[in-house]
Design a protein around this motif. Sequence first.
Motif, PDB file in Angstrom:
ATOM      1  N   GLU A 128      -2.400  23.593  26.353  1.00 29.63           N
ATOM      2  CA  GLU A 128      -2.671  24.046  24.992  1.00 29.63           C
ATOM      3  C   GLU A 128      -1.378  24.518  24.354  1.00 29.63           C
ATOM      4  OE1 GLU A 128      -6.066  25.572  23.812  1.00 29.63           O
ATOM      5  OE2 GLU A 128      -7.176  24.347  25.233  1.00 29.63           O
ATOM      6  N   ALA A 129      -1.397  24.729  23.064  1.00 35.01           N
ATOM      7  CA  ALA A 129      -0.220  25.188  22.343  1.00 35.01           C
ATOM      8  C   ALA A 129       0.295  26.495  22.951  1.00 35.01           C
ATOM      9  CB  ALA A 129      -0.548  25.396  20.865  1.00 35.01           C
ATOM     10  N   GLU A 131       2.199  28.625  21.655  1.00 40.81           N
ATOM     11  CA  GLU A 131       2.454  29.675  20.669  1.00 40.81           C
ATOM     12  C   GLU A 131       1.347  30.715  20.650  1.00 40.81           C
ATOM     13  OE1 GLU A 131       2.318  26.328  19.692  1.00 40.81           O
ATOM     14  OE2 GLU A 131       4.454  26.061  19.944  1.00 40.81           O
TER      15      GLU A 131
END
Length: 134
Positions: A128-129, A131
């Motif tokens: 997943e991202a 960030e």
Amino acid sequence: MLPFEFTIKGPPVSAQTRNRRRLQSWKSEVTSAAQRQLTANSSIVIDDVSVTITYYYDGESPDVDNIIKPIQDALIGVIYNDDNQVVETKSRKRSINASYIIRGVSSVLLAAFADGNDFLHIKICLAEASEVLD
């Protein structure tokens, strides 16, 4: 190719074992189990991935943190090029005798439960991202 999942009969071998021969044998078993689940058009993943390992057991179980490294190492060159592509790992153990809600469960996982013996379910997904902090 992702998500990719497979099962392997347990019990797993801990990275902490003093029996290096058994550890190497276990890694080979994991590699073979993953290869059997691959399709003809599968290719090695070059992106970052997350790995979820669940050990369904009856009786004694090794620490969940000690079973991660041998499994991730066994998948090098089969699922991904290097285990440094694994940016997230979840490892857990569950009693094979417990009750579970199984909505959306895969046929791979159901087949392993139907066998009735200890097993590991290993699932690899795109990461997943990064960030998002949780």
